[in-house]
Each structure stands twice: as structure tokens, then as C-alpha cells.
Write a protein that holds these residues in place. Structure first.
Motif, PDB file in Angstrom:
ATOM      1  N   VAL A 172      -5.480   1.831  -3.824  1.00  0.00           N
ATOM      2  CA  VAL A 172      -5.083   0.597  -4.450  1.00  0.00           C
ATOM      3  C   VAL A 172      -3.794  -0.263  -4.578  1.00  0.00           C
ATOM      4  CG1 VAL A 172      -3.754   0.320  -6.461  1.00  0.00           C
ATOM      5  CG2 VAL A 172      -5.007   2.749  -6.396  1.00  0.00           C
ATOM      6  N   ILE A 173      -4.131  -1.419  -4.549  1.00  0.00           N
ATOM      7  CA  ILE A 173      -3.179  -2.449  -4.561  1.00  0.00           C
ATOM      8  C   ILE A 173      -1.879  -2.143  -5.078  1.00  0.00           C
ATOM      9  CG2 ILE A 173      -2.637  -4.329  -3.531  1.00  0.00           C
ATOM     10  CD1 ILE A 173      -5.095  -4.969  -2.087  1.00  0.00           C
ATOM     11  N   SER A 174      -0.326  -2.025  -4.441  1.00  0.00           N
ATOM     12  CA  SER A 174       0.231  -1.732  -6.050  1.00  0.00           C
ATOM     13  C   SER A 174       0.345  -3.427  -6.564  1.00  0.00           C
ATOM     14  CB  SER A 174       2.095  -1.779  -5.024  1.00  0.00           C
ATOM     15  OG  SER A 174       2.223  -2.288  -4.470  1.00  0.00           O
ATOM     16  N   SER A 175       1.514  -2.730  -7.527  1.00  0.00           N
ATOM     17  CA  SER A 175       1.696  -3.511  -8.945  1.00  0.00           C
ATOM     18  C   SER A 175       3.007  -4.051  -8.791  1.00  0.00           C
ATOM     19  CB  SER A 175       0.613  -3.314 -10.143  1.00  0.00           C
ATOM     20  OG  SER A 175      -0.381  -3.001 -10.262  1.00  0.00           O
ATOM     21  N   SER A 176       3.270  -5.533  -8.960  1.00  0.00           N
ATOM     22  CA  SER A 176       4.941  -5.623  -9.747  1.00  0.00           C
ATOM     23  C   SER A 176       5.188  -5.076 -11.436  1.00  0.00           C
ATOM     24  CB  SER A 176       4.699  -6.963  -9.480  1.00  0.00           C
ATOM     25  OG  SER A 176       5.877  -7.935 -10.205  1.00  0.00           O
ATOM     26  N   ILE A 177       6.127  -4.789 -10.650  1.00  0.00           N
ATOM     27  CA  ILE A 177       6.899  -4.365 -11.905  1.00  0.00           C
ATOM     28  C   ILE A 177       7.860  -4.404 -12.366  1.00  0.00           C
ATOM     29  CG2 ILE A 177       5.199  -1.995 -11.713  1.00  0.00           C
ATOM     30  CD1 ILE A 177       8.517  -0.222 -11.868  1.00  0.00           C
ATOM     31  N   ARG A 178       8.518  -5.840 -11.715  1.00  0.00           N
ATOM     32  CA  ARG A 178      10.425  -6.341 -11.666  1.00  0.00           C
ATOM     33  C   ARG A 178      10.228  -6.956 -10.429  1.00  0.00           C
ATOM     34  NH1 ARG A 178      15.828  -7.346 -13.291  1.00  0.00           N
ATOM     35  NH2 ARG A 178      15.293  -6.150 -15.497  1.00  0.00           N
ATOM     36  N   GLU A 179      10.814  -8.847 -11.281  1.00  0.00           N
ATOM     37  CA  GLU A 179      10.147  -9.367  -9.819  1.00  0.00           C
ATOM     38  C   GLU A 179      11.778  -9.602  -9.247  1.00  0.00           C
ATOM     39  OE1 GLU A 179       8.833 -12.943 -11.321  1.00  0.00           O
ATOM     40  OE2 GLU A 179       6.416 -12.269 -11.494  1.00  0.00           O
ATOM     41  N   PHE A 180      12.663  -9.614  -9.869  1.00  0.00           N
ATOM     42  CA  PHE A 180      14.107  -9.734  -9.442  1.00  0.00           C
ATOM     43  C   PHE A 180      14.833  -8.511 -10.040  1.00  0.00           C
ATOM     44  CE2 PHE A 180      18.325 -10.908  -8.566  1.00  0.00           C
ATOM     45  CZ  PHE A 180      18.352 -12.058  -7.488  1.00  0.00           C
ATOM     46  N   LEU A 219       1.294  -1.269   0.076  1.00  0.00           N
ATOM     47  CA  LEU A 219       0.116   0.178   0.162  1.00  0.00           C
ATOM     48  C   LEU A 219       1.185   1.367   0.266  1.00  0.00           C
ATOM     49  CD1 LEU A 219      -2.812  -1.503   1.722  1.00  0.00           C
ATOM     50  CD2 LEU A 219      -2.626  -0.543   0.152  1.00  0.00           C
ATOM     51  N   HIS A 220       2.204   0.972  -0.546  1.00  0.00           N
ATOM     52  CA  HIS A 220       2.920   2.226  -0.380  1.00  0.00           C
ATOM     53  C   HIS A 220       2.669   2.660  -2.084  1.00  0.00           C
ATOM     54  CE1 HIS A 220       3.379   1.732   3.452  1.00  0.00           C
ATOM     55  NE2 HIS A 220       4.217   2.283   3.558  1.00  0.00           N
ATOM     56  N   ASP A 221       3.460   4.260  -2.034  1.00  0.00           N
ATOM     57  CA  ASP A 221       4.089   4.180  -4.208  1.00  0.00           C
ATOM     58  C   ASP A 221       4.877   3.418  -4.627  1.00  0.00           C
ATOM     59  OD1 ASP A 221       2.690   6.835  -3.958  1.00  0.00           O
ATOM     60  OD2 ASP A 221       3.473   7.044  -2.187  1.00  0.00           O
ATOM     61  N   ILE A 222       6.214   2.675  -3.474  1.00  0.00           N
ATOM     62  CA  ILE A 222       6.974   2.148  -4.385  1.00  0.00           C
ATOM     63  C   ILE A 222       7.400   0.605  -2.724  1.00  0.00           C
ATOM     64  CG2 ILE A 222       9.073   0.949  -4.930  1.00  0.00           C
ATOM     65  CD1 ILE A 222      10.028   3.993  -6.347  1.00  0.00           C
ATOM     66  N   GLY A 223       6.989  -0.662  -3.157  1.00  0.00           N
ATOM     67  CA  GLY A 223       7.500  -1.397  -2.336  1.00  0.00           C
ATOM     68  C   GLY A 223       7.777  -2.384  -2.850  1.00  0.00           C
ATOM     69  N   LEU A 224       8.888  -3.553  -1.330  1.00  0.00           N
ATOM     70  CA  LEU A 224      10.581  -3.446  -1.898  1.00  0.00           C
ATOM     71  C   LEU A 224      10.161  -4.466  -1.352  1.00  0.00           C
ATOM     72  CD1 LEU A 224      13.071  -0.318  -2.014  1.00  0.00           C
ATOM     73  CD2 LEU A 224      12.026  -1.869  -4.149  1.00  0.00           C
ATOM     74  N   GLN A 225      10.097  -6.097  -1.540  1.00  0.00           N
ATOM     75  CA  GLN A 225      10.280  -7.411  -1.413  1.00  0.00           C
ATOM     76  C   GLN A 225      11.679  -7.965  -1.117  1.00  0.00           C
ATOM     77  OE1 GLN A 225       7.514  -9.509   0.385  1.00  0.00           O
ATOM     78  NE2 GLN A 225       9.706  -9.908   1.376  1.00  0.00           N
ATOM     79  N   LEU A 226      12.312  -8.160  -0.162  1.00  0.00           N
ATOM     80  CA  LEU A 226      13.418  -8.963  -0.455  1.00  0.00           C
ATOM     81  C   LEU A 226      13.562 -10.149  -1.135  1.00  0.00           C
ATOM     82  CD1 LEU A 226      15.323  -6.993   2.511  1.00  0.00           C
ATOM     83  CD2 LEU A 226      16.590  -7.501   0.332  1.00  0.00           C
ATOM     84  N   VAL A 227      14.368 -10.510  -1.687  1.00  0.00           N
ATOM     85  CA  VAL A 227      14.106 -12.026  -1.994  1.00  0.00           C
ATOM     86  C   VAL A 227      15.353 -12.862  -2.986  1.00  0.00           C
ATOM     87  CG1 VAL A 227      11.741 -11.803  -2.936  1.00  0.00           C
ATOM     88  CG2 VAL A 227      13.389 -11.172  -4.387  1.00  0.00           C
ATOM     89  N   LYS A 228      15.359 -13.927  -2.633  1.00  0.00           N
ATOM     90  CA  LYS A 228      16.721 -14.510  -3.011  1.00  0.00           C
ATOM     91  C   LYS A 228      16.699 -14.921  -4.563  1.00  0.00           C
ATOM     92  CE  LYS A 228      19.197 -14.559   1.144  1.00  0.00           C
ATOM     93  NZ  LYS A 228      19.743 -13.385   1.515  1.00  0.00           N
ATOM     94  N   ASN A 229      17.406 -15.205  -5.619  1.00  0.00           N
ATOM     95  CA  ASN A 229      16.994 -15.879  -6.817  1.00  0.00           C
ATOM     96  C   ASN A 229      17.941 -16.756  -6.387  1.00  0.00           C
ATOM     97  OD1 ASN A 229      20.266 -15.770  -6.740  1.00  0.00           O
ATOM     98  ND2 ASN A 229      20.118 -14.034  -8.878  1.00  0.00           N
ATOM     99  N   SER A 234      20.443 -18.505  -7.471  1.00  0.00           N
ATOM    100  CA  SER A 234      22.055 -18.396  -7.055  1.00  0.00           C
ATOM    101  C   SER A 234      22.213 -17.959  -5.403  1.00  0.00           C
ATOM    102  CB  SER A 234      22.730 -18.019  -7.726  1.00  0.00           C
ATOM    103  OG  SER A 234      22.407 -17.769  -8.532  1.00  0.00           O
ATOM    104  N   GLY A 235      20.614 -17.499  -4.488  1.00  0.00           N
ATOM    105  CA  GLY A 235      21.314 -16.875  -3.291  1.00  0.00           C
ATOM    106  C   GLY A 235      21.754 -15.711  -3.159  1.00  0.00           C
ATOM    107  N   GLU A 236      21.431 -14.931  -4.606  1.00  0.00           N
ATOM    108  CA  GLU A 236      21.687 -13.315  -4.042  1.00  0.00           C
ATOM    109  C   GLU A 236      20.694 -12.569  -4.142  1.00  0.00           C
ATOM    110  OE1 GLU A 236      24.810 -13.686  -7.991  1.00  0.00           O
ATOM    111  OE2 GLU A 236      23.014 -13.451  -8.302  1.00  0.00           O
ATOM    112  N   THR A 237      20.614 -11.371  -3.145  1.00  0.00           N
ATOM    113  CA  THR A 237      19.391 -10.706  -2.594  1.00  0.00           C
ATOM    114  C   THR A 237      19.436 -10.137  -3.973  1.00  0.00           C
ATOM    115  OG1 THR A 237      20.627 -10.988  -0.621  1.00  0.00           O
ATOM    116  CG2 THR A 237      19.322  -9.598  -0.901  1.00  0.00           C
ATOM    117  N   GLY A 238      17.930  -9.790  -4.131  1.00  0.00           N
ATOM    118  CA  GLY A 238      17.603  -8.389  -4.633  1.00  0.00           C
ATOM    119  C   GLY A 238      16.218  -8.236  -4.350  1.00  0.00           C
ATOM    120  N   PHE A 239      15.578  -7.511  -4.686  1.00  0.00           N
ATOM    121  CA  PHE A 239      14.450  -6.696  -4.730  1.00  0.00           C
ATOM    122  C   PHE A 239      13.269  -7.317  -5.782  1.00  0.00           C
ATOM    123  CE2 PHE A 239      17.864  -3.937  -2.962  1.00  0.00           C
ATOM    124  CZ  PHE A 239      17.017  -3.982  -1.302  1.00  0.00           C
ATOM    125  N   HIS A 240      11.849  -7.439  -5.418  1.00  0.00           N
ATOM    126  CA  HIS A 240      11.012  -7.437  -6.281  1.00  0.00           C
ATOM    127  C   HIS A 240       9.969  -5.918  -5.684  1.00  0.00           C
ATOM    128  CE1 HIS A 240       6.654 -10.283  -7.445  1.00  0.00           C
ATOM    129  NE2 HIS A 240       6.867  -8.725  -7.965  1.00  0.00           N
TER     130      HIS A 240
END
Ligand code: HEM
Ligand code: SF4
Lengths: 554, 178
Positions: A212-220, A182-192, A194-200
Motif C-alpha cells: 500500500v502507498i501511504s495516505s496523507s492525514i495532515r498537510e502541515f 512505503l512506511h507506516d508513517i512517512g514524514l515529509q519536511l515542508v515549509k509553510n 511564513s517559512g516555518e518548518t513542519g511535516f506533511h
């Protein structure tokens, strides 16, 4: 927690002097009202119905006991001896004097705090999970990333005059405790793989008039690209967001108008130019910031023995047992717990605390939680890293100061906006409704039996009280100049975020409390084993609730 | 406030201020701003609407003075980026001080299109924005209102350092000092 170095300190000191000069020029008539507005807002000063209000940033909700004591002292010296914890983990003073604000900001700077960009059409304080670093479902500690974002967003040269305010939240765990969708940008910490950190990366969430519930624009998004990617999103928004109508100016409206897919394409196209540029993070910086968020010196604990001791105390003291149930949470470190100090006793505006309570909170933190305090978006306070053998003592001390109401996550742990008592935009009062509900449901056995239940109240559709995402939401509406209330059901701020649905026609204030009781009756009659209010609602739907509330009285 | 429309340029102040700030110094202003709807071109050094300039390149080559352009906040610099390198001045209009699009336009001009001439802020910006504007690549400030330019130039130095990458400092703080 993060400690300022000479560069961080110099920046906040220079900001104080900049604002001191601006205030002086305003008072001398050299800056117009209209021009002073964004300057004071971006330093936290908001003028509302009764007095100015100063919003102080608590970056991602983390404070030291020294900082809490300073806030207590400021509220005594410059205000009326109480402060308010907000739904974005910040602190508000309600009665500061415009002329004294530069001095207040200087006091804040002396303990590595500020009010920069806590209001106005700019990038606001980044928020996160109050259990960061200790939650058992954590993927990675979000706080270093929040600090990196804090520095990037502070006095950003390009994005201080956006179409509208801009809020970022980071979620580092499986469960969402930051309402990050519910934010203008929401960042979810994820691992790919290979175990590397990134953001959804999600964009375009928010409450207000158009929830409005936010929309995903990039999975990793690989972690080193965080800042260049944020620059790309902000630049697209700064250039193309609506500036003609403030109700259509949030990024959510642009994302919806373009569709999330097109918005994502525009961001990616912009990012192509910035990617791998000089703002790309390097390992040295990431490690430097992470090094501030090390774990405290935990002792090895005989968990079984400690748990047995706590259980036997709980068996003796029912009130302690309730507090353990509602306000205490295990953490991933064996033998330690995170406790929530409730800022919602009946009869107090949710989130308000006195200067004396602040001093006591600081003392408790020094004694029990390594001097650290966390604020929550539900307007409570968390002390983490509490050794379980000290829980009983901590409970007794907190209770003596009115901070141990055992109501966390219950119907009485409401989010409630200031409403008609304080806010000129209100359609209706909200605090008296919250109070009436707390007084009605004061039978603790009944409240515990109801279990997890979020009830949120806003006095108008600006939604400061998050009514859209309460399991039960109450919204103040204006009906021919009278105060009425609309009830919504089924909202939720977790990973399966949902917006509430309107139950039916609006109700008078007297009828609201009775109707809440009927809703709870329907739940109790229909629930399956262990099922929460929200779970029952999701299974049986709106109609049964609606029928009961609007049934003709016999 | 004039209502902005994408097909309508905002109104400019027709009175040309005699002085402006350039590279931090109070400087005489001999440039004439030409509005989108003007019928005739004044003689001497002129700043014409960027779209007009793009459409009338050839004729303007014979102008008596120097020719620069101005771009409005809603116009996309991308549309003009091919041919701007040789312009002596690109002015960016702020129809309201709260309209931050010009900050992005200036950075794109410098960082993406390599423009190295004068970038001048015109319109309704205010003194307290100068520090950030300068970071985005503005090196000249032409105020509409009659203000003390020497005093205003102090706002260029509100901060001694910054976290972020920008035109004035292409390396972030964390790579320079940490
Ligand atoms: C009396 C003072 C207040 C006024 C006049 C006020 C006004 C507003 C307005 C107009 C908005 C809508 C902005 C938009 O949709 O873009 C808003 C949003 C918000 N307000 Fe307040 N507010 C006040 C107090 C508070 C307080 C005390 C809190 C904390 C409990 C709060 C929390 C919020 C939040 C979290 C939002 C953002 C909702 C979103 O995600 O878009 N407000 N406020
Ligand atoms: S929701 Fe409405 S009434 Fe409540 S604080 Fe916000 S603007 Fe005021």
C-alpha cells in the motif's frame, strides 16, 4: 553526527545489562521460549533457517569510521567475518551465537551503538535519505528530526507491544530517496507560507503481502508538535490495530478499513488531549540536536579548475569515467561530491561485505569524507563531502578493494532478499536469479545505455526484496512444489510511488533471464530521447512488453 | 490461547494468587477476581468486570467487602470514565503478554481521567514488562504464574531514566537535563 551524552550512554548500557540478565534467565529455564521471543527480537536477535541473525541499528544510516571498525572487529570475533547491509539502512550479522549476544551488544554500546527495537512488534529504526545534509534539492536536513524520533521511540513505555512492527521514514528533499511513502508513517519536511518548518504526515504505507502507498492525514504539522502527534497516531494504532491476524495487523490495514479521513479524525481527536502537553518540543532541544549535524570544514574550491582536472582524468580512464557517471553525485557544496561504494559486484549477495572491506571503508572515510559513512536503502554505502580533487585517488583505492563497481542505479544494482538459500519462508531462490541477471548483463556499454533501472527480487510475497516497487520486480512463487517467478512492471519508490503490475503467468528460472532481455529490447526499441525504462513503460503501457515475452517461439 | 472477541471476555485464572507486588513490595492478596460469566458474587473484597459494575452500581454498594473492577484489553476506558474516581482498585487484564493495549488504558486512566487509586496488572503479562508498565501507571502486579515476586520486583528498576513523558515522569528528559 550525534554524540551520546551521559543519559544516552547510560540507557544503552542499562539495556545491555537488562538483556544479559534476560538471556541468563532464559538459559536457566526461567523464561519460556514464547516469552523470550519478543525480548530477543527487541534486542535484534532473530532466529532464521540456518542460524540466529543479529540486526544492528544504524540510526538513519549514519555511522562513524570508529563504529564501522567496531562492526568489522565484531564480525571477526563473533561471526564469520562478513556482514550484510539491509534495505532499512541497518546491519545484520548472520551467525552470532545466542549466548554471546549480550557481549556483542556491550561492544556496540562502547561505540554508541545498539540493536534496540530492530525487530519485533515495536517502533523500528527511523530511516532517511542517504544524501541528507548535502543533497542539492534539500528543504531541510532530516537527520536531527530522525534523532529526535530515535530518542522518543527508544524504550517507549507504551508502544513496545504493538499489533505489528512499525516503521517511520523522514524525507527532507524534493526527490524521495527514502521510499517514505512505503512506511507506516512517512514524514515529509515542508515549509509553510511564513517559512516555518513542519511535516506533511502520511500513514499506512508498506510492502509485504498487501502493498500500500501511504495516505496523507495532515498537510502541515508545526515542528514542535512532532512527538505529541506521533504519540497520538501510535496510541490509536496500539488500541485499534488488528491483533487477531498477523497478516492484517499493520497500520495500513486499519487505515484502509477506517478510510484515511476517519483515521485522521481519530488521530486529531486523540491529539487534542496531547497537543501542547509536556512532550511538546522546544527550541532549545531542537537546536541542541541540530548542533550535532553541522557541516564539516569545507575549503573554498576553484570549481572550474577541479572540474577540468577531473574531466581530463575521465577522458584518459574510461573505467573512472563510468564510475563518475554512475557512482558520483554533485552536492550543494561547490567542489565536493558524494560517492557511492557499490556492494553489488557480480557474484556476491547484494549488500554483503567482509570485515576487511569494512576496515577499508573506515579508512577511506577517515581520509576522504570526514570520518562519516552513510548506508542506503538500496544496500550500498555513501561517502559524502569528498573533495573533488581526491576523486581519482579514492576511485583507485575503492576499486582495489572491490568497492567501485560502476553500477549504481543500473540493472545490476539490484535489491534482492536472501530467498530460498537462507530463508525458510521462501517459495523460490532469489540470489541465483540476481547472479544470473548480473552475469547476463555484464556488457557495461549495454548496461550504461539502459540507464536508470531498478530491478528488485523477493523470494516470496513477504516482499523483503521490495519487488513491488522495482521498475522490474521479480517474485518467487510456488507452483506445485516447483520454483517459479512472476514478473511485475512499473513499480516505483519515488514521490510518484507506484506498485508494479503483473506481466503475466509465471516463468521458470531459465525463462526469467531471457524474458528480462526481451523486456529490455522492447524498451530500447520504443524509447524516446533520454527516456528511462520506467518512462517508456508509463508511456506505452504493459501490453507491448507482455506480447514480446509471451510470444510463441517461432 | 483463547480467541478474543469484542463481545467475549477472556478467560481469567480462577486460582487467586496469595501474593502480589504492590508499590514494589510483596503484599498479601485478599481480592477475589470475579469472571464475566459468574453467577454469584463471593463475599469480601472483589474485583468485578467493569461493565457489570457500571450496570449494578446500586446493588454493589451493599456488598460485604470493598469493590474494585477489572477491564479487559479490548474494552475502551472512555465508556466508563465518568464514575471511576472513587474505585479503590482498577485491574487491567492482559489476555496475552504481547497484547499491549493495557499500556494505553493505564496511561489514559491516570493522565486523562486523573485516577489515583491502585492500577493492577492481571493476566498473562511478564516480569520483563514491569519497567514499562510502571511508567504507564501500573503500581500493582498480580502474576498468574507462581514466580519469585521479590526477584521480579528488580525489573521495576531496569533503567534509571527515560526519554519520554509518562505517568511516573511527566517531563521529558530534554526538559529536565538538557
Ligand atoms: C531469512 C531471513 C528473513 C525472513 C524470514 C524475513 C521475513 C520477513 C517477513 C515475514 C516479512 C513480512 C512482514 C510483514 O509484512 O509485516 C518481512 C518484511 C521485510 N523484510 Fe524480511 N525476512 C528476512 C530477511 C530479510 C533481509 C535480509 C532483508 C533486507 C534485505 C529484509 C527486509 C525486509 C523488509 C524491508 C521488510 C518490510 C517490507 C515492508 O515494508 O513491509 N528481510 N521479512
Ligand atoms: S521475501 Fe520471502 S523469501 Fe525473501 S527473505 Fe523475505 S520472507 Fe524470505
Amino acid at each position: 553526527m550525534y554524540n551520546y551524552d551521559q543519559y544516552d550512554q547510560k540507557l544503552v548500557d542499562e539495556r545491555v545489562e537488562q538483556y544479559r540478565d534476560q538471556t541468563k534467565r532464559y538459559l536457566d529455564g526461567q523464561i519460556s521460549e514464547e516469552e523470550f521471543l519478543p525480548l530477543r527480537l527487541q534486542n535484534g536477535l532473530y532466529v532464521q533457517r540456518l542460524a540466529p541473525m543479529l540486526r544492528i541499528a544504524v540510526p538513519y544510516g549514519l555511522m562513524s569510521s570508529r563504529q564501522v571498525r567496531k562492526i568489522a572487529a565484531i564480525s571477526r570475533t563473533y561471526d564469520k567475518g562478513y556482514v550484510h547491509f539491509t534495505t532499512r539502512q541497518n546491519i545484520q550479522l548472520n551467525w552470532p551465537v545466542l549466548e554471546e549476544v549480550p557481549d556483542i551488544l556491550a561492544e556496540l554500546a562502547s561505540v554508541e551503538m545498539h540493536a534496540i527495537q530492530t525487530s519485533g512488534n515495536c517502533i523500528r529504526n527511523t530511516t532517511t535519505d542517504q544524501f541528507a545534509g548535502v543533497a542539492d534539492d534539500e528543504i531541510e536536513d532530516p537527520r536531527p528530526w530522525c534523532e529526535i524520533i530515535r530518542q522518543w521511540s527508544t524504550v517507549h513505555p507504551e508502544f513496545a507491544f504493538l499489533p505489528r512492527k512499525f516503521k517511520i521514514a523522514v524525507c527532507g528533499s524534493e526527490e524521495d530517496r527514502a521510499a517514505f511513502l512505503l512506511h507506516d508513517i512517512g514524514l515529509q519536511l515542508v515549509k509553510n507560507e511564513s517559512g516555518e518548518t513542519g511535516f506533511h504526515v502520511y500513514v499506512g504505507g508498506g510492502l509485504g503481502r498487501t502493498p500500500v502507498i501511504s495516505s496523507s492525514i495532515r498537510e502541515f504539522l508545526p515542528k514542535e508538535h512532532l512527538l505529541t502527534y506521533l504519540d497520538a497516531i501510535l496510541r490509536v494504532y496500539n488500541r485499534y490495530g488488528n491483533r487477531d491476524n498477523k497478516y492484517k495487523a499493520r497500520i495500513k490495514i486499519l487505515v484502509r478499513a477506517w478510510t484515511p479521513a476517519v483515521f485522521a479524525e481519530r488521530v486529531e481527536a486523540e491529539w487534542e488531549h496531547l497537543k501542547n502537553g509536556p512532550a511538546t518540543l522546544n527550541g532549545t532541544e531542537i537546536e541542541r540536536v541540530k548542533s550535532f549535524f553541522t557541516l564539516p570544514d569545507y575549503q573554498t574550491v576553484d570549481s572550474a579548475a577541479v572540474n577540468a582536472e577531473v574531466q581530463s582524468l575521465a577522458a584518459e580512464h574510461k573505467a573512472f569515467s563510468r564510475w563518475l557517471d554512475r557512482n558520483v553525485r554533485d552536492q550543494k557544496q561547490q567542489g565536493y561530491a558524494s560517492i557511492t561504494l557499490s556492494l553489488k559486484p557480480a557474484g556476491v549477495a547484494p549488500g554483503d561485505v567482509t570485515d576487511r572491506q569494512l576496515d577499508i571503508i573506515a579508512d577511506l572515510a577517515d581520509r576522504f569524507s570526514f570520518g562519516e559513512i552513510r548506508t542506503t536503502h538500496n544496500q550500498n554505502i555513501v561517502l559524502a563531502d569528498v573533495h573533488k580533487s581526491t576523486l581519482f585517488e579514492l576511485w583507485q583505492l575503492a576499486k582495489a578493494s572491490g568497492l567501485a563497481t560502476p553500477n549504481i542505479g543500473t540493472i545490476n544494482d539490484m535489491i534482492c532478499c536472501p530467498g530460498g538459500d537462507y530463508c525458510s519462508l521462501a517459495n523460490a531462490k532469489s540470489i541465483p536469479v540476481a547472479e544470473a541477471i548480473q552475469r547476463k548483463f555484464d556488457d557495461l556499454d549495454y548496461v550504461y545505455d539502459l540507464g536508470d533501472l531498478e530491478l528488485n527480487i523477493s523470494g516470496c510475497m513477504n516482499a523483503c526484496g521490495h519487488h513491488h516497487i522495482g521498475h522490474i520486480g521479480i517474485l518467487g512463487v510456488d507452483k506445485k512444489g516447483e520454483e517459479w517467478y512472476q514478473i511485475q512492471l512499473g513499480g516505483s519508490a519515488n514521490k510518484n510511488a507506484a506498485l508494479g503490475k503483473v506481466l503475466g503467468r509465471s516463468l521458470s528460472r531459465d525463462a526469467v533471464v531471457d524474458s528480462i532481455e526481451k523486456l529490455l529490447d522492447v524498451y530500447v526499441e520504443n524509447r524516446l530521447d533520454q527516456e528511462s525504462f520506467l518512462g517508456t513503460y508509463q508511456r506505452i503501457g504493459l501490453d507491448k512488453f507482455k506480447e514480446r515475452v509471451y510470444a510463441p517461439t517461432s | 490461547m483463547p480467541q478474543l472477541h469484542s463481545d467475549l471476555n477472556s478467560e481469567l485464572n480462577s486460582e487467586q494468587p496469595k501474593q502480589y507486588l504492590k508499590d514494589g513490595i510483596v503484599t498479601d492478596n485478599h481480592w477475589q477476581l470475579v469472571e464475566a460469566n459468574s453467577e454469584t458474587l463471593p463475599s469480601g473484597d472483589i474485583l468485578v468486570p467493569i461493565a457489570y459494575w457500571q450496570a449494578n452500581h446500586q446493588q454493589l454498594a451493599g456488598h460485604s467487602g470493598k469493590v474494585g473492577v477489572w477491564i479487559d484489553s479490548h474494552e475502551e476506558i472512555e465508556a466508563f470514565s465518568d464514575s471511576i474516581a472513587a474505585l479503590p482498585v482498577i485491574a487491567i487484564n492482559f489476555p496475552k503478554f504481547a497484547d499491549g493495549r493495557g499500556f494505553s488504558t493505564a496511561r489514559l486512566l491516570c493522565e486523562r481521567y486523573g485516577y489515583i487509586g491502585e492500577i493492577r496488572a492481571i493476566g498473562q503479562f511478564m516480569r520483563d514488562q514491569l519497567f514499562m508498565m510502571q511508567r504507564c501507571g501500573f503500581n500493582a502486579f498480580q502474576f498468574d504464574s507462581d514466580i519469585d515476586l521479590a526477584a521480579a520486583s528488580k525489573s521495576l528498576n531496569d533503567f534509571s531514566d527515560s526519554y519520554q513523558v509518562a505517568v511516573d515522569q511527566p517531563e521529558p528528559l530534554f526538559k529536565r537535563h538538557r
